[in-house]
Design a protein around this motif. Sequence first.
Motif, PDB file in Angstrom:
ATOM      1  N   GLY A  72      54.460 -50.502 -63.789  1.00  0.00           N
ATOM      2  CA  GLY A  72      55.706 -50.603 -63.038  1.00  0.00           C
ATOM      3  C   GLY A  72      55.802 -49.603 -61.912  1.00  0.00           C
ATOM      4  O   GLY A  72      56.654 -49.721 -61.036  1.00  0.00           O
ATOM      5  N   THR A  73      54.911 -48.605 -61.929  1.00  0.00           N
ATOM      6  CA  THR A  73      54.912 -47.581 -60.880  1.00  0.00           C
ATOM      7  C   THR A  73      53.494 -47.360 -60.378  1.00  0.00           C
ATOM      8  O   THR A  73      52.506 -47.660 -61.075  1.00  0.00           O
ATOM      9  CB  THR A  73      55.462 -46.238 -61.403  1.00  0.00           C
ATOM     10  OG1 THR A  73      54.554 -45.716 -62.393  1.00  0.00           O
ATOM     11  CG2 THR A  73      56.834 -46.418 -62.022  1.00  0.00           C
ATOM     12  N   LEU A  97      53.505 -53.828 -56.256  1.00  0.00           N
ATOM     13  CA  LEU A  97      54.094 -52.505 -56.470  1.00  0.00           C
ATOM     14  C   LEU A  97      54.671 -51.897 -55.187  1.00  0.00           C
ATOM     15  O   LEU A  97      55.173 -50.776 -55.200  1.00  0.00           O
ATOM     16  CB  LEU A  97      53.054 -51.551 -57.072  1.00  0.00           C
ATOM     17  CG  LEU A  97      52.588 -51.930 -58.489  1.00  0.00           C
ATOM     18  CD1 LEU A  97      51.468 -51.009 -58.951  1.00  0.00           C
ATOM     19  CD2 LEU A  97      53.753 -51.873 -59.457  1.00  0.00           C
TER      20      LEU A  97
END
Length: 420
Positions: free
Chosen positions: A311-312, A255
């Motif tokens: 995804g974050t 990430l």
Amino acid sequence: MSPRQLLTGGRHPVTRLYPLTVFFAADGVLFASWIVRIPEIKNQVGASATALGLALLCMTVSSAASMYFAGGLCERLGTRTVLVASFPLVCAGLVTPALARSVVALGAILFVFGAIYGVLLVALNSAAVEIESTSGRAIMSPMHGLWSVGGLVGAVIGGLLAAHLTAVEHFAVVAVAGVLVAVGFARPMLLTGADRPVRSEGTAAAAAKEHEPVRRAARTPISLAVVLLGVVALCTAYGEGAIGDWVALHLREDLGAAAGVAAYGFGVYSVAIATGRLTGGRLIERLGETWVLSGGAVLAAAGVLVTAWAGTLAVAFAGLLAVGLGLANMFPVAIARAGAIGGPRGVGLASTIGNTGMLAGPPLIGFLADQVGLRTALSTVAVTALVAAVIGLVQRSLRVRGDGSAEPLAAEPAEPANQG
């Protein structure tokens, strides 16, 4: 009270809560003090990462082995006696790793230290089980929460002292303080009687009915029930080890988090675990052990999948919060149940099985990460969590069959004990 009476009292079940809270928190301080100095010890003995890992493995293996026999020791000498005797030994042993001058010496020292520490852990958990049995209060999770708080305090103190004291001096200060705690609270720990009134007659009768299946199980071979609870502990420890050792790397590599931000991610998880355990007693009394264990396992499984495939960073942090809250009470509930069924031997056996999860988890995640990627490797924690959830529900089903009635979702509120 004479020393002879104190020794005799050591063979009675533990009923006093307040000295046990001190021992749990103090043990957290001791363990964290060791953890924060590992890098310095590594440099002192000139160990490579692999050599240090092998030395640390000596401690893990010996503690797991000693846990298996510690239950019998508690039954023979009394949980109180073993706890009060082993705690100062652990304090003294804390200083010894800082005296090592080679990797071999460090491994040998940690092997002995781990064996003593394993005995202390079983004594602490067995004492909590005995208080739960006597008082009817779910205190195992809060005790583990206090251990986590003690660990946080120990880490902060270690950070403050690192710039001013060598490892030997730091360990010596903590060891002396620990011995003073042991001396100061040995008498309250060994005294018989409760530090607060235990259940009323009516509540005790209801509790006797509630725990009748446990007593029936105690009259039959208990190995399968305790082994299953040990598997729950193993699944939990696997998850804790995997998150503890690999989540920061996942946040950085997958990430793109900075080192400091990745550390905050582990901090979110740690705070969630401590909070979940400190509030776990009330949750268990309200919902029952089964739903806290199995529900927590499902929450942890969902959380780890969110963390692994996020995804974050914000989504990953939310997942870590869920993982921490979900895992928080699984290990304490499993050990408490094992102790209720098998006494100190049950605690020892379940702890031994559980420790293999902590032992095998991090290297297995590393191996899988090389083969299929870290995201997929971390997702295996969801699988083990769901296994634990199923075991929790199966055990509830077996207890229902034995008793002929379902476990209540929430315990009936007991009449407040007269404190006057």
